[in-house]
Design a protein around this motif. Structure first.
Motif, mmCIF file in Angstrom:
data_model
loop_
_atom_site.group_PDB
_atom_site.id
_atom_site.type_symbol
_atom_site.label_atom_id
_atom_site.label_comp_id
_atom_site.label_asym_id
_atom_site.label_seq_id
_atom_site.Cartn_x
_atom_site.Cartn_y
_atom_site.Cartn_z
ATOM 1 N N ILE A 58 3.713 4.035 0.751
ATOM 2 C CA ILE A 58 3.752 5.446 0.365
ATOM 3 C C ILE A 58 2.490 5.790 -0.427
ATOM 4 O O ILE A 58 1.806 6.779 -0.131
ATOM 5 N N GLU A 59 2.173 4.980 -1.429
ATOM 6 C CA GLU A 59 0.981 5.212 -2.251
ATOM 7 C C GLU A 59 -0.282 5.201 -1.398
ATOM 8 O O GLU A 59 -1.177 6.038 -1.592
ATOM 9 N N THR A 60 -0.363 4.282 -0.448
ATOM 10 C CA THR A 60 -1.543 4.165 0.405
ATOM 11 C C THR A 60 -1.709 5.388 1.291
ATOM 12 O O THR A 60 -2.797 5.958 1.401
ATOM 13 N N VAL A 61 -0.631 5.825 1.921
ATOM 14 C CA VAL A 61 -0.690 7.000 2.798
ATOM 15 C C VAL A 61 -1.072 8.240 1.992
ATOM 16 O O VAL A 61 -1.903 9.037 2.428
ATOM 17 N N GLN A 62 -0.506 8.390 0.809
ATOM 18 C CA GLN A 62 -0.839 9.553 -0.018
ATOM 19 C C GLN A 62 -2.279 9.492 -0.527
ATOM 20 O O GLN A 62 -2.946 10.515 -0.633
ATOM 21 N N ARG A 63 -2.764 8.300 -0.818
ATOM 22 C CA ARG A 63 -4.157 8.151 -1.254
ATOM 23 C C ARG A 63 -5.112 8.489 -0.121
ATOM 24 O O ARG A 63 -6.128 9.167 -0.316
ATOM 25 N N LEU A 64 -4.787 8.066 1.092
ATOM 26 C CA LEU A 64 -5.678 8.272 2.234
ATOM 27 C C LEU A 64 -5.602 9.676 2.828
ATOM 28 O O LEU A 64 -6.599 10.204 3.313
ATOM 29 N N PHE A 65 -4.405 10.279 2.822
ATOM 30 C CA PHE A 65 -4.212 11.551 3.514
ATOM 31 C C PHE A 65 -3.817 12.704 2.600
ATOM 32 O O PHE A 65 -3.715 13.834 3.054
ATOM 33 N N GLY A 66 -3.551 12.435 1.338
ATOM 34 C CA GLY A 66 -3.158 13.488 0.406
ATOM 35 C C GLY A 66 -1.698 13.392 0.021
ATOM 36 O O GLY A 66 -0.865 12.873 0.767
ATOM 37 N N LYS A 67 -1.395 13.903 -1.150
ATOM 38 C CA LYS A 67 -0.030 13.815 -1.700
ATOM 39 C C LYS A 67 1.010 14.534 -0.848
ATOM 40 O O LYS A 67 2.177 14.190 -0.870
ATOM 41 N N ASP A 68 0.591 15.559 -0.097
ATOM 42 C CA ASP A 68 1.547 16.363 0.672
ATOM 43 C C ASP A 68 1.731 15.886 2.109
ATOM 44 O O ASP A 68 2.402 16.556 2.889
ATOM 45 N N VAL A 69 1.147 14.755 2.470
ATOM 46 C CA VAL A 69 1.276 14.264 3.843
ATOM 47 C C VAL A 69 2.750 13.920 4.129
ATOM 48 O O VAL A 69 3.411 13.288 3.311
ATOM 49 N N PRO A 70 3.276 14.399 5.263
ATOM 50 C CA PRO A 70 4.652 14.027 5.601
ATOM 51 C C PRO A 70 4.688 12.581 6.096
ATOM 52 O O PRO A 70 3.823 12.144 6.839
ATOM 53 N N TRP A 71 5.681 11.832 5.654
ATOM 54 C CA TRP A 71 5.836 10.454 6.096
ATOM 55 C C TRP A 71 7.311 10.177 6.339
ATOM 56 O O TRP A 71 8.189 10.908 5.895
ATOM 57 N N CYS A 72 7.533 9.103 7.041
ATOM 58 C CA CYS A 72 8.882 8.748 7.467
ATOM 59 C C CYS A 72 9.022 7.230 7.411
ATOM 60 O O CYS A 72 8.026 6.511 7.454
ATOM 61 N N ALA A 73 10.230 6.753 7.335
ATOM 62 C CA ALA A 73 10.469 5.316 7.388
ATOM 63 C C ALA A 73 11.600 5.025 8.355
ATOM 64 O O ALA A 73 12.574 5.771 8.442
ATOM 65 N N ALA A 74 11.425 3.936 9.080
ATOM 66 C CA ALA A 74 12.442 3.462 10.021
ATOM 67 C C ALA A 74 12.724 2.004 9.718
ATOM 68 O O ALA A 74 11.802 1.210 9.534
ATOM 69 N N GLY A 75 13.990 1.662 9.665
ATOM 70 C CA GLY A 75 14.390 0.270 9.475
ATOM 71 C C GLY A 75 15.000 -0.256 10.756
ATOM 72 O O GLY A 75 15.814 0.412 11.388
ATOM 73 N N ILE A 76 14.599 -1.440 11.123
ATOM 74 C CA ILE A 76 15.099 -2.047 12.355
ATOM 75 C C ILE A 76 16.352 -2.863 12.042
ATOM 76 O O ILE A 76 16.398 -3.593 11.048
ATOM 77 N N GLY A 77 17.358 -2.727 12.908
ATOM 78 C CA GLY A 77 18.607 -3.481 12.757
ATOM 79 C C GLY A 77 19.307 -3.181 11.451
ATOM 80 O O GLY A 77 19.454 -2.025 11.056
#
Length: 155
Positions: A58-77
């Motif tokens: 989360i921190e990496t994506v926000q650092r690279l693309f900005g605090k407002d970047v939409p992100w999602c998480a998927a867990g397998i099984g």
């Protein structure tokens, strides 16, 4: 080709290198607009379903693309419920469904995708996070709607 056809990619990240490559492509104009990054966690020999790794992504994506970047998480099984809980609690979006997990719990198969979606809706309610309408989801993702179609196809 994606740009020439107006396609907005979903960046499915199975490890850190996928996020870094997406940032590189974005900086070169190969991915237009704000990217939508999805962490896929719990795949053997890839990104583990670990809360410290999750927070770092989360921190990496926000650092690279900005605090407002939409992100999602998927867990397998068996990780699906845990990742739904983490993502919703942290302000992200959640992916759920039979493609990634066929069980509602250890002892019972899910009856349908709808049952898994309802479980995610319950997690949203517990976290006081409203579930997006179709129009809101399209706005979050930065997608345009084709006004001449009832299907809301992507431009």
């Amino acid at each position: 080709e994606m740009i020439s056809h107006g396609v907005k990619p979903e960046i499915e990240a199975f490890d850190l290198s996928h996020i870094l490559k997406a940032a590189d492509m974005h900086s070169k104009g190969q991915i237009k607009g704000v990217p939508y990054v999805q962490f896929v966690m719990g795949v053997k020999n890839a990104m583990p379903a670990d809360v410290h790794v999750f927070n770092y992504y989360i921190e990496t994506v926000q650092r690279l693309f900005g605090k407002d970047v939409p992100w999602c998480a998927a867990g397998i099984g068996a990780n699906q419920l845990k990742l739904n809980q983490w993502a919703i609690a942290k302000g992200g979006h959640a992916r759920t469904g039979l493609e990634d997990n066929v069980r509602i719990n250890r002892d019972r198969l899910a009856s349908s995708n709808a049952e898994l979606v309802l479980r995610a809706v319950d997690i949203c309610t517990e976290n006081e996070r409203p579930v997006a309408t179709v129009a809101q989801a399209r706005a979050i993702l930065g997608l345009e709607t084709d006004n001449q179609s009832n299907t809301g196809s992507i431009k």
